[in-house]
Scaffold this active site. Structure first.
Site: not given
Ligand code: 4NP
Length: 159
Positions: A13, A19, A130
């Protein structure tokens, strides 16, 4: 099922704190419950390196723990060598998919990349959303989607 070899699955992800570590935990739980741990290596990574070394987001850890998944992965960025080490690379959304396509060292390696949502059968959504800026219901939705998609992915790899 491959003979004398492991299926190496990498979930990807953006941040590798919501995720993909959840997908890793759900998939590993299915593998364990099927008594198939010797046949699989399950890992996760992110296309963005800003959370490197961190445990999954506390909200995701708590939501997953309520369903029996203990998430202990430490975030790391995806690297080109992951294409050599993995049999299947599972992208959570279209942006992850495009980033992985650009990172793939060869056309053959790019064929290892699949979309998690393509393994959904009862939910009509084309990506795993997300949950980072969502409320608690976002984390529950992601876990619902991952449980279904991981079961179908496991079944397809075990045929
Ligand atoms: P992930 O969620 O891609 O599912 O781990 C996110 C975690 C952090 C961020 C964006 C999405 N961020 O912008 O820091």
């Amino acid at each position: 099922m491959k003979i004398n070899d492991k299926h190496k699955i990498l979930f990807v992800c953006l941040g590798n704190i919501c995720r993909s570590p959840a997908a890793q935990g759900v998939f590993q739980s299915i593998v364990d419950s099927e008594g198939a741990a010797a046949g699989f290596e399950v890992d996760s990574a992110g296309t963005y390196s800003g959370h490197q070394g961190q445990l999954p987001d506390r909200r995701m850890r708590e939501a997953a723990a309520r369903r029996g998944y203990m998430l202990t992965h430490k975030a790391r960025p995806v690297e080109m060598t992951d294409f050599l080490d993995s049999d299947v690379i599972v992208a959570m959304d279209d942006a992850n998919y495009e980033d992985l396509m650009h990172l793939a060292p060869s056309v053959e390696d790019s064929r290892k990349v699949v979309k998690m949502a393509d393994y959904l059968t009862t939910h009509s959504i084309s990506y795993i959303p997300d949950p980072y800026y969502m409320g608690a219901e976002g984390f529950e939705l992601v876990l619902d989607l991952l449980e279904e998609a991981c079961r179908n992915l496991y079944n397809s790899l075990s045929e």
